[in-house]
Design a protein around this motif. Structure first.
Motif, PDB file in Angstrom:
ATOM      1  N   ILE A 125      -4.032  -2.840   0.726  1.00 49.83           N
ATOM      2  CA  ILE A 125      -3.963  -1.827   1.479  1.00 49.83           C
ATOM      3  C   ILE A 125      -5.551  -1.465   1.909  1.00 49.83           C
ATOM      4  O   ILE A 125      -5.903  -1.016   3.130  1.00 49.83           O
ATOM      5  CB  ILE A 125      -3.161  -0.549   0.881  1.00 49.83           C
ATOM      6  CG1 ILE A 125      -1.897  -0.936   0.920  1.00 49.83           C
ATOM      7  CG2 ILE A 125      -3.397   0.741   1.772  1.00 49.83           C
ATOM      8  CD1 ILE A 125      -0.887  -0.002   0.252  1.00 49.83           C
ATOM      9  N   TYR A 177       4.637  -8.755  -0.119  1.00 50.41           N
ATOM     10  CA  TYR A 177       3.963  -9.357  -1.195  1.00 50.41           C
ATOM     11  C   TYR A 177       4.475  -9.620  -2.504  1.00 50.41           C
ATOM     12  O   TYR A 177       5.198  -8.494  -3.051  1.00 50.41           O
ATOM     13  CB  TYR A 177       2.746  -8.494  -1.692  1.00 50.41           C
ATOM     14  CG  TYR A 177       1.655  -8.934  -2.589  1.00 50.41           C
ATOM     15  CD1 TYR A 177       0.784  -9.956  -2.218  1.00 50.41           C
ATOM     16  CD2 TYR A 177       1.753  -8.880  -3.830  1.00 50.41           C
ATOM     17  CE1 TYR A 177      -0.092 -10.437  -3.038  1.00 50.41           C
ATOM     18  CE2 TYR A 177       1.071  -9.365  -4.698  1.00 50.41           C
ATOM     19  CZ  TYR A 177      -0.052 -10.115  -4.447  1.00 50.41           C
ATOM     20  OH  TYR A 177      -0.693 -10.544  -5.405  1.00 50.41           O
ATOM     21  N   TYR A 189       3.557  -1.783   3.695  1.00 42.81           N
ATOM     22  CA  TYR A 189       3.437  -2.792   2.796  1.00 42.81           C
ATOM     23  C   TYR A 189       4.461  -2.811   1.800  1.00 42.81           C
ATOM     24  O   TYR A 189       4.889  -1.858   1.110  1.00 42.81           O
ATOM     25  CB  TYR A 189       2.009  -2.349   1.893  1.00 42.81           C
ATOM     26  CG  TYR A 189       0.635  -2.495   2.748  1.00 42.81           C
ATOM     27  CD1 TYR A 189       0.056  -3.736   2.529  1.00 42.81           C
ATOM     28  CD2 TYR A 189       0.632  -1.565   3.640  1.00 42.81           C
ATOM     29  CE1 TYR A 189      -1.214  -3.666   3.680  1.00 42.81           C
ATOM     30  CE2 TYR A 189      -0.703  -1.736   4.557  1.00 42.81           C
ATOM     31  CZ  TYR A 189      -1.579  -2.678   4.374  1.00 42.81           C
ATOM     32  OH  TYR A 189      -2.858  -2.951   5.236  1.00 42.81           O
ATOM     33  N   LEU A 202       3.738  -6.349   5.934  1.00 41.09           N
ATOM     34  CA  LEU A 202       3.472  -7.036   4.829  1.00 41.09           C
ATOM     35  C   LEU A 202       4.445  -7.069   3.946  1.00 41.09           C
ATOM     36  O   LEU A 202       4.902  -5.875   3.319  1.00 41.09           O
ATOM     37  CB  LEU A 202       1.972  -6.927   4.273  1.00 41.09           C
ATOM     38  CG  LEU A 202       1.674  -7.828   2.989  1.00 41.09           C
ATOM     39  CD1 LEU A 202      -0.074  -8.019   3.305  1.00 41.09           C
ATOM     40  CD2 LEU A 202       1.740  -6.996   1.930  1.00 41.09           C
ATOM     41  N   ILE A 255      -0.985  -5.021  -4.471  1.00 43.70           N
ATOM     42  CA  ILE A 255      -0.683  -4.629  -2.935  1.00 43.70           C
ATOM     43  C   ILE A 255      -1.850  -3.505  -2.656  1.00 43.70           C
ATOM     44  O   ILE A 255      -2.046  -3.639  -1.525  1.00 43.70           O
ATOM     45  CB  ILE A 255       0.760  -3.958  -2.888  1.00 43.70           C
ATOM     46  CG1 ILE A 255       1.831  -5.149  -3.374  1.00 43.70           C
ATOM     47  CG2 ILE A 255       1.135  -3.448  -1.880  1.00 43.70           C
ATOM     48  CD1 ILE A 255       3.307  -4.935  -3.054  1.00 43.70           C
TER      49      ILE A 255
END
Length: 343
Positions: A156, A263, A248, A261, A152
């Motif tokens: 970024i 993930y 994120y 996002l 992740i």
């Protein structure tokens, strides 16, 4: 010999036949008790897919699953009562959705050894739910949504190589966040990147934490598979959009609820495979103690295209950039639940 009338004999035969029929039905009926920890898109998706897979197999095998689905809403008193009810109902298998539920079921089944299959437990070994992933060692096994934090953070800095301050937003009381936050700090320390920690245990606290982070001028916010932040996402995503801060996160359900996002694992597949483990225990007689915990490829990035555009990213550019670091890149639009976006 005592004589019976034809009517009495017919009634007796009918009762006996009903009893035999009930015995057959009972032999082919299995009780499953599912407890969800909290009402959020990720965990609800798991439960829905466990139920649908069990029902699908029931049709194929000509059996019946009596499925009792409960939600404790993060209340330990309610959770313990649900588990007590499952034990009283003599369920054939308990299903724990999220780490706190798995830990409570582990404690409650130490003596009766009712099989427990868990799902969405990020760190089964660290939480001391199992002895090892390959050999759980007791009456519990299941599926893990382990999060590869490094991947992740690579995303970024792929999106913003000049980022200098990252926020870690989570609930310190969530076991699912412990290892992920530790890994995040290690990653950022190695890169000499400043980070700001903010925590919250309720939606109101999370909203206040987000307001504080905006004042800190962070470049991005990271949240692991944290149920508290997941529950709050619909209440914070517009604030983050206005501040042009990408969020994120560790699951596609965050992206569904507005985060830039998500993930991680496919929670629909996680639920299906959890159900398959239940079936192996119930129908094949497998022992949870030697059924390896299932982990999954964490390579899917789900981008909210509404948020992506609103914070100033070009989706095509982001997709091309992230594709080099992910197994796949998917897009999603903002909604409260996955059912709302199904065709």
């Amino acid at each position: 010999m005592k004589k019976f009338s034809k009517a009495l004999l017919a009634t007796a035969m009918s009762v006996n036949l009903f009893a035999c029929s009930s015995d057959v039905q009972n032999e082919n009926t299995y009780k499953i008790g599912i407890c969800n920890y909290v009402d959020d898109a990720s965990l609800n998706q798991i439960v829905a897919n466990i139920e649908s897979q069990l029902n699908e197999v029931a049709k194929e095998e000509n059996i019946n699953f009596e499925i009792d689905i409960e939600n404790c809403n993060a209340d330990s008193t309610v959770l313990n009562q649900i588990i007590t009810d499952f034990i009283t109902d003599e369920v054939d298998c308990m299903v724990a959705v999220a780490t706190p539920v798995a830990m409570a079921m582990q404690s409650a089944t130490e003596d009766n050894h009712i099989p427990v299959v868990f799902s969405a437990v990020s760190d089964p070994v660290g939480s001391q739910i199992v002895e090892s992933l390959d050999n759980p060692g007791s009456n519990l096994t299941g599926t893990s949504d382990y999060l590869d934090t490094t991947n992740i953070f690579n995303l970024i800095f792929e999106a913003n190589p000049d980022a200098t301050k990252i926020s870690l937003l989570y609930d310190a009381g969530q076991d699912s966040s412990t290892n992920a936050i530790k890994s995040a700090k290690e990653y950022l320390n190695k890169k000499n990147i400043e980070y700001v920690e903010k925590t919250g245990t309720t939606t109101d606290e999370v909203k206040l934490a987000v307001d504080a982070l905006i004042q800190e001028n962070v470049d991005a916010i990271f949240t692991p598979t944290d149920n508290t932040i997941m529950t709050a996402e619909l209440s914070i995503y517009e604030t983050l959009i206005d501040a042009k801060i990408p969020h994120y996160t560790g699951a596609d359900s965050f992206a569904l609820n507005g985060a830039f996002l998500g993930y991680g694992v496919d929670y629909a597949n996680l639920g299906k495979e959890t159900a398959n483990m239940i079936i192996e225990i119930i129908l094949d007689g497998k022992d949870p103690s030697n059924m390896p915990v299932q982990t999954f490829d964490n390579g899917t990035a789900t981008i909210n295209i509404d948020t992506c555009q609103a914070i100033g990213f070009d989706y095509q550019t982001i997709e091309a950039s992230f594709s080099k670091l992910c197994t796949s890149v998917k897009q999603i639009t903002t909604a409260e639940s996955f059912d709302d976006i199904e065709d």
